[in-house]
Design a protein around this motif. Sequence first.
Motif, PDB file in Angstrom:
ATOM      1  N   LEU A 126     133.915-109.153  -0.916  1.00 34.72           N
ATOM      2  CA  LEU A 126     134.259-110.093  -1.868  1.00 34.72           C
ATOM      3  C   LEU A 126     135.489-109.374  -2.972  1.00 34.72           C
ATOM      4  O   LEU A 126     136.282-110.298  -3.391  1.00 34.72           O
ATOM      5  CB  LEU A 126     132.927-110.180  -2.761  1.00 34.72           C
ATOM      6  CG  LEU A 126     132.177-111.357  -2.193  1.00 34.72           C
ATOM      7  CD1 LEU A 126     131.010-111.260  -3.151  1.00 34.72           C
ATOM      8  CD2 LEU A 126     132.743-112.725  -2.243  1.00 34.72           C
ATOM      9  N   GLY A 127     135.215-108.218  -2.974  1.00 38.82           N
ATOM     10  CA  GLY A 127     136.176-107.486  -3.898  1.00 38.82           C
ATOM     11  C   GLY A 127     137.583-107.583  -3.646  1.00 38.82           C
ATOM     12  O   GLY A 127     138.557-107.773  -4.605  1.00 38.82           O
ATOM     13  N   GLY A 128     137.759-107.618  -2.530  1.00 41.04           N
ATOM     14  CA  GLY A 128     139.314-107.815  -2.021  1.00 41.04           C
ATOM     15  C   GLY A 128     139.766-109.127  -2.397  1.00 41.04           C
ATOM     16  O   GLY A 128     140.888-109.117  -3.104  1.00 41.04           O
ATOM     17  N   ILE A 129     139.219-110.028  -2.587  1.00 37.96           N
ATOM     18  CA  ILE A 129     139.662-111.401  -2.845  1.00 37.96           C
ATOM     19  C   ILE A 129     139.709-111.515  -4.466  1.00 37.96           C
ATOM     20  O   ILE A 129     140.665-111.977  -4.839  1.00 37.96           O
ATOM     21  CB  ILE A 129     138.696-112.645  -2.692  1.00 37.96           C
ATOM     22  CG1 ILE A 129     138.777-112.570  -0.740  1.00 37.96           C
ATOM     23  CG2 ILE A 129     139.077-113.991  -3.152  1.00 37.96           C
ATOM     24  CD1 ILE A 129     137.671-113.605  -0.509  1.00 37.96           C
ATOM     25  N   TYR A 130     138.675-110.817  -4.977  1.00 31.87           N
ATOM     26  CA  TYR A 130     138.912-110.780  -6.606  1.00 31.87           C
ATOM     27  C   TYR A 130     140.073-109.958  -7.014  1.00 31.87           C
ATOM     28  O   TYR A 130     140.815-110.281  -7.767  1.00 31.87           O
ATOM     29  CB  TYR A 130     137.736-110.270  -7.080  1.00 31.87           C
ATOM     30  CG  TYR A 130     136.386-110.718  -6.889  1.00 31.87           C
ATOM     31  CD1 TYR A 130     135.113-110.130  -6.934  1.00 31.87           C
ATOM     32  CD2 TYR A 130     136.456-112.164  -6.857  1.00 31.87           C
ATOM     33  CE1 TYR A 130     134.091-110.877  -6.550  1.00 31.87           C
ATOM     34  CE2 TYR A 130     135.046-112.730  -6.603  1.00 31.87           C
ATOM     35  CZ  TYR A 130     133.826-112.036  -6.758  1.00 31.87           C
ATOM     36  OH  TYR A 130     132.863-112.876  -6.515  1.00 31.87           O
ATOM     37  N   ALA A 131     140.323-108.937  -6.266  1.00 28.32           N
ATOM     38  CA  ALA A 131     141.643-108.114  -6.532  1.00 28.32           C
ATOM     39  C   ALA A 131     142.619-108.937  -6.394  1.00 28.32           C
ATOM     40  O   ALA A 131     143.785-108.890  -7.325  1.00 28.32           O
ATOM     41  CB  ALA A 131     141.687-107.098  -5.786  1.00 28.32           C
ATOM     42  N   ALA A 132     142.906-109.864  -5.361  1.00 25.19           N
ATOM     43  CA  ALA A 132     144.162-110.651  -4.918  1.00 25.19           C
ATOM     44  C   ALA A 132     144.369-111.446  -6.266  1.00 25.19           C
ATOM     45  O   ALA A 132     145.422-111.583  -6.753  1.00 25.19           O
ATOM     46  CB  ALA A 132     143.960-111.263  -3.909  1.00 25.19           C
ATOM     47  N   PHE A 133     143.535-112.320  -6.589  1.00 29.28           N
ATOM     48  CA  PHE A 133     143.895-113.243  -7.941  1.00 29.28           C
ATOM     49  C   PHE A 133     144.120-112.371  -9.229  1.00 29.28           C
ATOM     50  O   PHE A 133     144.501-112.915  -9.991  1.00 29.28           O
ATOM     51  CB  PHE A 133     143.003-114.554  -8.211  1.00 29.28           C
ATOM     52  CG  PHE A 133     141.659-114.182  -8.265  1.00 29.28           C
ATOM     53  CD1 PHE A 133     140.691-114.505  -7.351  1.00 29.28           C
ATOM     54  CD2 PHE A 133     141.052-113.816  -9.543  1.00 29.28           C
ATOM     55  CE1 PHE A 133     139.389-114.697  -7.585  1.00 29.28           C
ATOM     56  CE2 PHE A 133     139.862-113.718  -9.905  1.00 29.28           C
ATOM     57  CZ  PHE A 133     139.019-114.165  -8.863  1.00 29.28           C
ATOM     58  N   SER A 134     143.177-111.393  -9.396  1.00 29.32           N
ATOM     59  CA  SER A 134     143.393-110.564 -10.543  1.00 29.32           C
ATOM     60  C   SER A 134     144.641-110.027 -10.632  1.00 29.32           C
ATOM     61  O   SER A 134     145.009-109.417 -11.915  1.00 29.32           O
ATOM     62  CB  SER A 134     142.145-109.682 -10.759  1.00 29.32           C
ATOM     63  OG  SER A 134     140.940-110.169 -10.509  1.00 29.32           O
TER      64      SER A 134
END
Lengths: 315, 234, 291
Positions: free
Chosen positions: C16-24
Amino acid sequence: MARGAKLLTLGVLFAGLVGLPFFLTGYKLRFVTWLLMWVGLASTWNLFSGYTGYINFGPVAFFGVGAYVTAVLMVKAGVSFFPALLAAGVLAGIAALLLGVPTLRIRGAYFAIATLAFSEATRSLTLNLSGLTEGGKGLMLPIYNNAYFFYFVILGLTVAVVATVAFIQRTRFGITLVSIREDEVASQVLGVNTFLNKMAAFGLSGVFLALYGGIYAYWQTFIEPGEVFNVLYSVQMLVMTFLGGSGTLLGPIVGAVVLGAMTEYLWATFTYVYLIFVGVLIVATVLFLPDGVWGYCVQTQSRRRRRAQPAPVLE
Amino acid sequence: MLHLENVVSGYGKIEILHGVTLDVRTGEVVSIIGPNGSGKSTLFKTVMGFLTPAAGAIRFDGREITGLPPEEIIRRQISCVPQGRCTFPHMTVKENLELGGYIHRNRQEVSRALEEVFAQFPILKERRRAVAGSLSGGEQQMVEMARALMLRPKALLLDEPLLGLAPKVRGVILDKVLELNAAGGTVLLIEQNARRALEIAHRAYVLELGRIRFEGPGGELLADKKVRRLYIGE
Amino acid sequence: MDWHPFAVAVIDGILLGGIYAAFSAGFSLVFGTMRVINLAQGELVMLGAFSAYWLYRVQAIDPFYSIPIVLGVLFLVGFGLQKLLINRIIAKEPLVSLLLTFGISLILENLALRLWTGDYRTITTSYTGSRTVVAGVTLSNMRVVGLGLAMLAMVGLFLFLTKTKIGKAIRATAQHPDAARLMGIRIHQIYALTFGVGAALAGLAGVLIALIFTIQPAMGGFYTLMSFCVVVLGGMGYVPGALVGGFVLGIIQTTSATFLGGHWMEFSIFATLLLVLLSRPAGILGKGIVE
């Protein structure tokens, strides 16, 4: 306006407000009560954030705490309304001071985000401690259907809040708060204990918010975390103050009345559209009227006064 | 080349420059000296477009530049080294210099300008991979000068370039200014260090309290007893 | 091999973290470059998610192929928002941008609710439920691919910022706006571009989210708050920090859900945000911008 004329106007206004409920019934009475509450909430928000410039994004946290402390004491401990309300106020004050210690050290946007995080965390906590608060099921308070009672209690509290703000404005405390907004570092250099002043204002606003929360809970008879900890309530306090003009006495009052009236009109008919409208209003206010409606009026007045005298040339 | 005509400028309602008229002719080094608070910074900011004058006109190379923003004034080939550290601290020397050539049309122009600049500032070529923020004050000042030259400007403005630099380093900077001028560049130097500024100037102006108080050839002003007493402190 | 639930939670968190990183990352980039706090970030993610959904529903375009379209559309949306509205308040303090973007988020969210109703939607394709078993752990393919694409996007962003002329101009503007103007950089264009890039990244994350979760128009608020957490953890304005922040947050989310129960997950996230803000506002790596 001359002093005498001012007092007379206030007197007439007060008399009008005291007499008003006897001419209204049911829905209209509830609406005016609700409006008065929002005038008070906006003014309370303004008391801290408008004057110090520290934008509190989570005032609803104290509102919710007040609601739940009052409700839990009344339902689970059999305490009667006013003592429960008092306890809610005291507890919220303490909570505000505890929160204030670490949070008031950080500034600007970070402070805003921290208060938002606190607000949401408190909501979540209340939801999870269902043993105490009945969580998502909601809590039912003893029923008390006296509309006049709630009108006058809220009127009393709102008058107290507005009077407090008016009083603070004239004292050194008030000037200190404004100096914090204008240039905190300069203030500190001049020897002002900005921390204590911020704490005092923050604590005071927390108490008032909790009192409103407790009254609201008893008035509505049924509360649940999603409602009394609703982020949109925080937003509303903020928008009403900004719309009217933050850092002024009348700004939040003007903003609350205007936005409150609009809400009533639009809410029932178009739910989502109302919020779109609020969004547009916020955008427009930020872009075109950063000082709010009242603030704009105040500015125009002083601009007119300034034009009468030529500006001094710097030698 | 650069002409200010009765420029009135300041911050909002506070007027700092009360009608300044001055000239910098092609190929000259002109110095503007004056005490603190005389408006030197305001003058710099107004010429470079960070402030818009309330009145008066500024012309460069025959064309009016009054009121243009800095990014447009640069495009008229006037470049500058502002006061204080103005490098991009987290980028390398080379990247800083390349950004100096931002408005060049293609990579070849940038490379050529870079080579020229490296030839003039060999130290920077050596340190081209160093992060700008880690360099000493004097080195950063050189980066800023070199960066300004990447533009191949017709004129160069320097705002207090000697501020905070050791005497030896100051000498280096001034040598560079003279080199530039010898190669045909026009320089406007705004400097608090009056002696040095007058030493290298063809002509100079003394700015005090927002007005030009004295003007004349650099050597003359340097020798003038009044000027020496007031601004050089002798 | 029987994996300890903690390890499983960690792996899920990383996915999940990867996706969070992307938009953050976009959120951090925007703050670092122009000191704007974009409270409408979550709504941009939502728009990306719904664009993918409608493209699939109406035109039967496979979500993966809709990514370039979404990137383009969201870039334009972001560019437009910045150019028309946000650029007007750039010089003011971040608090003003907070209010303005909040207003924008209200408009976007409720416009979406009005147009598409509050119904939950899912994208169901032939490969939606597919799983792979690696070393005894069952991984959802979508999540793995999501992580992969998110990481690709981060690499792309990194290359863009370090190797291209415009990317360097953005960094220069972030480090010293006045000096940037003196290089001839038109900073208002750069601001619009930066916001557009941030929006495009948000849109991409939205597509990935649409592939993994159910979506609904009011989802934005949650993702905005997530952006905050990631960015505060990783350091406000420090784009690489978004990676660290994203993974840490993902792990906090999944481990608290596993060990404390679903309800406490929300609380854990808010409590973490609050604690980090109060004790270490510059983030875990200490590289965030603190006013």
